[in-house]
Scaffold this active site. Structure first.
Site, mmCIF file in Angstrom:
data_model
loop_
_atom_site.group_PDB
_atom_site.id
_atom_site.type_symbol
_atom_site.label_atom_id
_atom_site.label_comp_id
_atom_site.label_asym_id
_atom_site.label_seq_id
_atom_site.Cartn_x
_atom_site.Cartn_y
_atom_site.Cartn_z
ATOM 1 N N LYS A 32 -18.748 -74.468 57.821
ATOM 2 C CA LYS A 32 -19.266 -73.240 58.423
ATOM 3 C C LYS A 32 -20.793 -73.236 58.371
ATOM 4 C CE LYS A 32 -18.910 -68.238 57.927
ATOM 5 N NZ LYS A 32 -18.154 -67.115 57.380
ATOM 6 N N LYS A 63 -22.998 -73.683 41.909
ATOM 7 C CA LYS A 63 -23.665 -74.546 42.895
ATOM 8 C C LYS A 63 -25.156 -74.610 42.603
ATOM 9 C CE LYS A 63 -20.842 -73.439 46.972
ATOM 10 N NZ LYS A 63 -20.875 -72.844 48.296
ATOM 11 N N HIS A 68 11.538 -80.948 37.714
ATOM 12 C CA HIS A 68 11.523 -81.947 36.643
ATOM 13 C C HIS A 68 10.201 -81.952 35.894
ATOM 14 C CE1 HIS A 68 15.384 -83.587 37.975
ATOM 15 N NE2 HIS A 68 14.970 -83.176 39.162
ATOM 16 N N GLU A 81 -21.254 -81.118 49.038
ATOM 17 C CA GLU A 81 -20.174 -82.122 49.047
ATOM 18 C C GLU A 81 -19.964 -82.665 50.461
ATOM 19 O OE1 GLU A 81 -20.064 -79.120 47.719
ATOM 20 O OE2 GLU A 81 -18.823 -79.038 45.912
ATOM 21 N N GLU A 137 -9.829 -66.983 45.754
ATOM 22 C CA GLU A 137 -11.196 -66.741 46.236
ATOM 23 C C GLU A 137 -11.283 -65.328 46.828
ATOM 24 O OE1 GLU A 137 -13.873 -70.261 47.419
ATOM 25 O OE2 GLU A 137 -13.406 -69.334 49.329
ATOM 26 N N GLY A 185 -14.406 -68.807 55.539
ATOM 27 C CA GLY A 185 -14.024 -70.213 55.324
ATOM 28 C C GLY A 185 -12.529 -70.396 55.128
ATOM 29 N N ARG A 186 -11.945 -69.597 54.227
ATOM 30 C CA ARG A 186 -10.520 -69.785 53.915
ATOM 31 C C ARG A 186 -9.604 -69.239 54.996
ATOM 32 N NH1 ARG A 186 -13.332 -66.763 50.586
ATOM 33 N NH2 ARG A 186 -12.900 -64.544 50.305
#
Ligand code: F6P
Length: 554
Positions: free
Chosen positions: A213, A518, A390, A219, A359, A273-274
Site C-alpha cells: 500500500k 518498526k 494430532h 521488508e 490487528e 492493508g488487511r
C-alpha cells in the site's frame, strides 16, 4: 476527531451488557451444553442459519433464547445498525486516520450504491478492467517476458495484508489455478524465502508482483530490491519493465522503482492493508486463478455484504458470530479462539484471520481515547484438521482452558478424492461432538473394566481418560471450497470483526501498534550492521547488541 455517535458509552455501561452479566451469573454459569440440548428439542434448527452458501451451526454454544435476545439487544444498544450504515455510506469510520473503510466498495456493483460520492470509488471498476486486460494478456501470451517466454511463475512480494490474503486464497483455490501457472510468495525480512525460491525459478518465466500500500515497507522493499538485482543479473536491467508489476497507492514510488506504467495497479487509502485482497493487491491471485474466478471471489464477498447490510440481527451471520465471540470472551472468560478448517487447502486461513482479528481488535483505547473497560480482541490461532488433532487437540479436550472453536467444513473435496474428504468431514463432526459431550469417568470405568482391568485399576485410570466436554464450538458448513464460498467466508469474518469493534467502541481500521517496533528497528539496524552505535539506554538491548557483535565476529 472521533465520531461520538459510535463511541458514546462503554460496553459495560450498556443495559444489555449488565443484563448479560446477571444472566450469566444466575442462569447460564451452571448450565452444561448437554443440558441446553436436553431442554430444547429443536435446538439445532433454532440455533443455526444460512447466509449465501454458508450454513452456521451455533447450537453448541452456552446460550439460550434469553442469552441471544440480550446479545441482539447489545448490538442495537452499541449502535451496530448505525455503524453498518456508516461503513457502507463511506463515512470516515477509521476516525484516527480520518478516512472511510471501503473494502465493501471493491466488490460492489454500481447499483449497490456503496459510497459513490467518495473520491476514487469509480477507480474500482477501472482497476478491475485494467487487471482483466493484464491477466488475459498474460494468459493469452500477449504479455511475455524479456526473452519472449510465457510468464507463468507469479511471485507476490509483500507482507501482512499485502501477502496473507493472496497466499491464503491462492492456496485455498489451488484447484482453480490456470494450466501452467504457479503462485509463490516472498514476505519475510530475512531474505531466505527469496534465496530459496530463486534457486528453483527460471527468471525468464518469472513475474514479480510487488504489493505494498505504501511502497515503503522495509521488508517488502528489501525483497523487491533483491528480486530486481536477481532479474538484472539474469536478464539485464532492461528486463525490469517486463518482469515486475506492482499494486500500490504510491504512484511516485512505483515510478522510482522502475515499474512499467502499464504494469502499475493503484488503489486508494480507504482500503486497509488487511482488507486489500479485493483490490489491486489481489493481482497475484487473479493472475493464477484467472479473472473470471477472481470476479467470482468478489461476487461471493458481495453476497455476504448484502446479507450483512440487510438481514435482521437474529438472522445476520456476521453479527451473530461477533456476539457469540463477545459472549465467550467477555462473559465466559475465553482467552483465545481456534479456527480449524477441514480442508488442507485452507492451511493459511488461520494466519489470515489472525491478522484480521488481532490487528483490527488488538486495541486498548476506544475511539474517544478513553481506555476500554473490557477485554478486547481474540487471540486467534489454528491449523487444518485432522493434522491438528494430532498436535494441540489434547489441550482442547482435556486442558484447563476454555477455547471456543470455529470449525470450517467444506463437504465436497476441493480437488482430491471425495472418500478422503468424507473422512475429514467425519473427523470434524466427531470433534465438535466430543468437545461438547465429553466422556465421563463412569463411562471410562465401564469400558476399562470390560477391557479386563480390575475395578480399582479402572478407577485409578478413569480420571485421565475422562473428557469433561462442555466446550463450545461453531461449525461453518458449505458444499465446496470455490472462489464464491471463499469470498463469502472472508467477508463473513471481516464483518464479524467490525461488529465486535463497534461493541467494544474501538477503531478496527488503524494499526498504530506496529509502528514503534518498526521505528526502533530502523534505529538499530546500523548498530547491528556494525556501522553505528546504539543511541538508546536500554541495558538489555546494549547487552544483546554486544553479544550479537561477538557472534558475528566468530
Ligand atoms: O504491519 C503493519 C502493516 O501496516 C499491515 O497492516 C499491512 O498489511 C502491512 O504492514 C504491509 O503494509 P504495506 O502494504 O504498506 O507494505
Amino acid at each position: 476527531m472521533p465520531d461520538r455517535k459510535l463511541s458514546a458509552r462503554f460496553p459495560a455501561d450498556l443495559p444489555a451488557w449488565q443484563a448479560l452479566k446477571t444472566h450469566y451469573r444466575d442462569e447460564m454459569k451452571a448450565r452444561s451444553l448437554s443440558d441446553l440440548f436436553r431442554r430444547s428439542q429443536q435446538r439445532f434448527t433454532g440455533y443455526s442459519l444460512e447466509a449465501g452458501e454458508l450454513f452456521l451451526d451455533y447450537s453448541k454454544n452456552f446460550l439460550n433464547s434469553k442469552t441471544r435476545k440480550l446479545l441482539l439487544r447489545l448490538a442495537t444498544e452499541a449502535g451496530v445498525p448505525a455503524a453498518i450504515a456508516a461503513m457502507f455510506a463511506g463515512e470516515a469510520i477509521n476516525v484516527t486516520e480520518g478516512r472511510p473503510a471501503l473494502h465493501v466498495a471493491l466488490r460492489s456493483r454500481l447499483s449497490d450504491q456503496v459510497a459513490l460520492d467518495i473520491p476514487g470509488i469509480a477507480d474500482t471498476w477501472k482497476t478491475l478492467e485494467q487487471m482483466t486486460q493484464f491477466v488475459c494478456g498474460l494468459q493469452e501470451g500477449r504479455i511475455r517476458g524479456r526473452g519472449g517466454r510465457r510468464l507463468t511463475e507469479i511471485v507476490n512480494i509483500g507482507i501482512g495484508g499485502s501477502d496473507l490474503g493472496s497466499v491464503m486464497a491462492s492456496r485455498a483455490l489451488r484447484h482453480y489455478w490456470q494450466p501452467g501457472m504457479s503462485f509463490h510468495s516472498v514476505s519475510n525480512v530475512d531474505g531466505t524465502q527469496l534465496a530459496d525460491l530463486t534457486e528453483q525459478l527460471d527468471a525468464e518465466a518469472t513475474l514479480f508482483v510487488i504489493c505494498s500500500k505504501t511502497f515503503t515497507t522495509e521488508e517488502t522493499m528489501s525483497n523487491a530490491n533483491a528480486a530486481r538485482q536477481w532479474i538484472t543479473g539474469c536478464l539485464g536491467a532492461a528486463a525490469i519493465s517486463e518482469h515486475f508489476a506492482a499494486a500500490s497507492t504510491n504512484q511516485a514510488a512505483m515510478d522510482r522503482f522502475g515499474i512499467n506504467p502499464q504494469y502499475r495497479f493503484g488503489f486508494h487509502d480507504w482500503v486497509g492493508g488487511r482488507y486489500s485482497i479485493w483490490s489491486a493487491v489481489g493481482l497475484s491471485l487473479a493472475l493464477v486463478i484467472g479473472m473470471q474466478r477472481f470476479s467470482e471471489f468478489l461476487a461471493g464477498a458481495r453476497r455476504m455484504d448484502q446479507h450483512f447490510r440487510a438481514a435482521p440481527f437474529e438472522e445476520n451471520m456476521p453479527t451473530l458470530l461477533a456476539l457469540i465471540a463477545i459472549w465467550n470472551n467477555n462473559f465466559l472468560g475465553a482467552e483465545s479462539q481456534a479456527i480449524l478448517p477441514y480442508d488442507n487447502r485452507l492451511e493459511r486461513l488461520p494466519a489470515f484471520l489472525q491478522q484480521l482479528h488481532m490487528e483490527s481488535s488488538g486495541k486498548r483505547v476506544r475511539i474517544d481515547g478513553r481506555t476500554v473497560k473490557a477485554k478486547t480482541g481474540s487471540i486467534i490461532w489454528g491449523e487444518p484438521g485432522s493434522n491438528a488433532q494430532h498436535s494441540f487437540y489434547q489441550l482442547l479436550h482435556q486442558g484447563t482452558r476454555l477455547v471456543p472453536v470455529d470449525f470450517i467444513l467444506p463437504v465436497k473435496s476441493s480437488g482430491a478424492s471425495q472418500d478422503l474428504q468424507d473422512l475429514a468431514v467425519a473427523h470434524c463432526v466427531a470433534q465438535s461432538e466430543a468437545l461438547m459431550d465429553g466422556y465421563t469417568e463412569a463411562q471410562a470405568i465401564t469400558e476399562l473394566v470390560e477391557s479386563g482391568l480390575t475395578i480399582n485399576e479402572a478407577k485409578a485410570l478413569a480420571p485421565h481418560k475422562a473428557h469433561p466436554g462442555n466446550r463450545p464450538s461453531n461449525t461453518i458448513l458449505f458444499e465446496r471450497l470455490t472462489p464464491e464460498t471463499l469470498g463469502q467466508l472472508i467477508a463473513l469474518y471481516e464483518h464479524k470483526v467490525f461488529v465486535e469493534g463497534v461493541i467494544w467502541g474501538i477503531n478496527s481500521f488503524d494499526q498504530f501498534g506496529v509502528e514503534l517496533g518498526k521505528r526502533l528497528a530502523d534505529s538499530l539496524s546500523s548498530a547491528v550492521a556494525g556501522e553505528g552505535a546504539y543511541g538508546g539506554d536500554n541495558d538489555s538491548t546494549t547487552g544483546l547488541l554486544a553479544r550479537i557483535k561477538r557472534l558475528k565476529q566468530n
